[in-house]
Write an enzyme that holds these catalytic residues in place. Structure first.
Site, PDB file in Angstrom:
ATOM      1  CB  CYS A 120      -1.035  -0.126   1.346  1.00  0.00           C
ATOM      2  SG  CYS A 120      -0.390   0.371   2.666  1.00  0.00           S
TER       3      CYS A 120
ATOM      4  CG  ASN B  71       4.548  -1.642   5.126  1.00  0.00           C
ATOM      5  OD1 ASN B  71       5.651  -2.038   5.550  1.00  0.00           O
ATOM      6  ND2 ASN B  71       3.654  -2.467   4.823  1.00  0.00           N
TER       7      ASN B  71
ATOM      8  CB  CYS C  23      -3.809   1.367   6.894  1.00  0.00           C
ATOM      9  SG  CYS C  23      -3.609   3.015   7.899  1.00  0.00           S
ATOM     10  NE  ARG C  24      -4.403   1.219   1.710  1.00  0.00           N
ATOM     11  CZ  ARG C  24      -4.344   1.939   0.547  1.00  0.00           C
ATOM     12  NH1 ARG C  24      -5.290   1.772  -0.415  1.00  0.00           N
ATOM     13  NH2 ARG C  24      -3.492   2.939   0.410  1.00  0.00           N
ATOM     14  CB  SER C  25       0.513  -3.449   2.785  1.00  0.00           C
ATOM     15  OG  SER C  25       1.055  -2.227   3.584  1.00  0.00           O
TER      16      SER C  25
ATOM     17  CG  ASP D 266      -5.061   5.126   2.846  1.00  0.00           C
ATOM     18  OD1 ASP D 266      -5.201   4.807   4.019  1.00  0.00           O
ATOM     19  OD2 ASP D 266      -4.350   5.909   2.414  1.00  0.00           O
TER      20      ASP D 266
END
Length: 148
Positions: A9, A12, A14-16, A122
């Site tokens: 993301c 690095n 939140c999402r990944s 995001d």
């Protein structure tokens, strides 16, 4: 030989990190290695966002020991597949590809499943978005784990 999967993301945080933790939980660690990175270098060395850690904990996953790192060109050599969370990060990764083979490794995460969206939003500016993001990533990672 292990299949190596990289989740990417922007920061690095939140999402990944969620995608790394979710997929790790669904695969045999002797057969699949999962890591995550960000296309931006804003948070190198830091733990994931506290809200990602909290939503992961709510689902029985511990991601608090992960540390943020930036995507590197060398990741094309190290990983078999690279999943981007959204088109912007997909394009950032593809811009670093040296060969057509590198580019073939890169996909949007949500293209692994049939959903009404193809980008993981995001959640950084939306405290309430972390659970939705978890569910989207979890759905995709369930499909990926079955294929691996």
């Amino acid at each position: 030989m292990k299949t190596k999967v990289l989740m990417v993301c922007l920061g690095n945080i939140c999402r990944s990190p969620l995608a790394e933790g979710i997929l790790q939980d669904k695969v045999d660690p002797d057969k699949v290695f999962v890591d995550s990175a960000g296309t931006g270098g804003y948070h190198i060395g830091k733990a994931p966002d506290h809200r990602s850690i909290a939503v992961a904990n709510n689902h029985g996953l511990n991601i608090q020991n992960q540390r943020c790192r930036q995507f590197q060109k060398s990741d094309f050599e190290k990983f078999d597949v690279i999943y981007a969370m959204d088109r912007s990060n997909l394009n950032n990764i593809l811009n670093l590809a040296n060969t057509p083979e590198d580019a073939k490794k890169v996909k949007l995460l949500l293209t692994e499943v049939e959903l009404p969206v193809i980008e993981v939003p995001d959640p950084y500016y939306d405290d309430n978005g972390f659970e939705k993001v978890f569910q989207l990533i979890d759905t995709a990672c369930t499909s990926i784990a079955k294929k691996l």
